[in-house]
Design a protein around this motif. Sequence first.
Motif, PDB file in Angstrom:
ATOM      1  N   GLU A   1     133.424   3.546  60.448  1.00 19.69           N
ATOM      2  CA  GLU A   1     133.297   4.717  61.330  1.00 19.69           C
ATOM      3  C   GLU A   1     132.008   5.489  61.084  1.00 19.69           C
ATOM      4  O   GLU A   1     131.619   6.332  61.894  1.00 19.69           O
ATOM      5  N   ASN A   2     131.323   5.187  59.997  1.00 18.16           N
ATOM      6  CA  ASN A   2     130.077   5.864  59.649  1.00 18.16           C
ATOM      7  C   ASN A   2     128.835   5.094  60.103  1.00 18.16           C
ATOM      8  O   ASN A   2     127.730   5.426  59.703  1.00 18.16           O
ATOM      9  N   TRP A   3     129.025   4.069  60.919  1.00 17.33           N
ATOM     10  CA  TRP A   3     127.925   3.249  61.407  1.00 17.33           C
ATOM     11  C   TRP A   3     127.953   3.190  62.932  1.00 17.33           C
ATOM     12  O   TRP A   3     129.019   3.155  63.531  1.00 17.33           O
ATOM     13  N   SER A   4     126.774   3.147  63.530  1.00 12.31           N
ATOM     14  CA  SER A   4     126.669   2.983  64.969  1.00 12.31           C
ATOM     15  C   SER A   4     125.372   2.251  65.295  1.00 12.31           C
ATOM     16  O   SER A   4     124.340   2.491  64.665  1.00 12.31           O
ATOM     17  N   LEU A   5     125.423   1.335  66.239  1.00 13.22           N
ATOM     18  CA  LEU A   5     124.239   0.691  66.781  1.00 13.22           C
ATOM     19  C   LEU A   5     124.071   1.223  68.196  1.00 13.22           C
ATOM     20  O   LEU A   5     124.685   0.712  69.127  1.00 13.22           O
ATOM     21  N   GLY A   6     123.284   2.259  68.329  1.00 13.40           N
ATOM     22  CA  GLY A   6     123.235   2.953  69.618  1.00 13.40           C
ATOM     23  C   GLY A   6     124.541   3.685  69.781  1.00 13.40           C
ATOM     24  O   GLY A   6     124.916   4.501  68.962  1.00 13.40           O
ATOM     25  N   GLU A   7     125.290   3.372  70.806  1.00 16.78           N
ATOM     26  CA  GLU A   7     126.585   4.010  71.025  1.00 16.78           C
ATOM     27  C   GLU A   7     127.732   3.135  70.544  1.00 16.78           C
ATOM     28  O   GLU A   7     128.872   3.556  70.583  1.00 16.78           O
ATOM     29  N   ARG A   8     127.414   1.905  70.125  1.00 18.36           N
ATOM     30  CA  ARG A   8     128.466   0.983  69.705  1.00 18.36           C
ATOM     31  C   ARG A   8     128.744   1.132  68.219  1.00 18.36           C
ATOM     32  O   ARG A   8     127.835   1.287  67.415  1.00 18.36           O
ATOM     33  N   GLU A   9     130.009   1.022  67.868  1.00 25.84           N
ATOM     34  CA  GLU A   9     130.363   0.959  66.455  1.00 25.84           C
ATOM     35  C   GLU A   9     130.004  -0.410  65.928  1.00 25.84           C
ATOM     36  O   GLU A   9     129.947  -1.378  66.679  1.00 25.84           O
ATOM     37  N   VAL A  10     129.794  -0.489  64.656  1.00 21.72           N
ATOM     38  CA  VAL A  10     129.503  -1.781  64.019  1.00 21.72           C
ATOM     39  C   VAL A  10     130.762  -2.586  63.905  1.00 21.72           C
ATOM     40  O   VAL A  10     131.823  -2.117  63.644  1.00 21.72           O
TER      41      VAL A  10
END
Length: 121
Positions: free
Chosen positions: A112-121
């Motif tokens: 929940e602490n990661w995002s690639l743009g608006e997507r979660e990892v």
Amino acid sequence: MPLIQVDLKRSVFKDKGKEISSAIHNSLVAGLGMDTTDLFQVFRPHDEGEIIFSPTYGNRDRHDLIIIRITMVNMFSLEQKKKTYKELTKRLVDIGIRRDDILVCVVENSTENWSLGEREV
């Protein structure tokens, strides 16, 4: 998707930056089973005197400390981490980095602490 941050002397970066990058990446692939295309590294070269450390703490003989911070999702076993540390040390020593000049710090968090743009990892 580990994020790698490397603090090191500017001269070491100039001489061995690409080799260090490759050693780190290949160690994560071998130790964590990471995808070979998962490559996110930030190198922060420093001038003399900008990295302050004890040259003898822990009965070591440090000269040109390289600090490698690995931020990653808390999903890897202790065995995988130990294998990664062993691989990383071996690969760095193989390119001429002194064992006593290697410091690795792993920081773990959740997806929940990661995002690639608006997507979660």
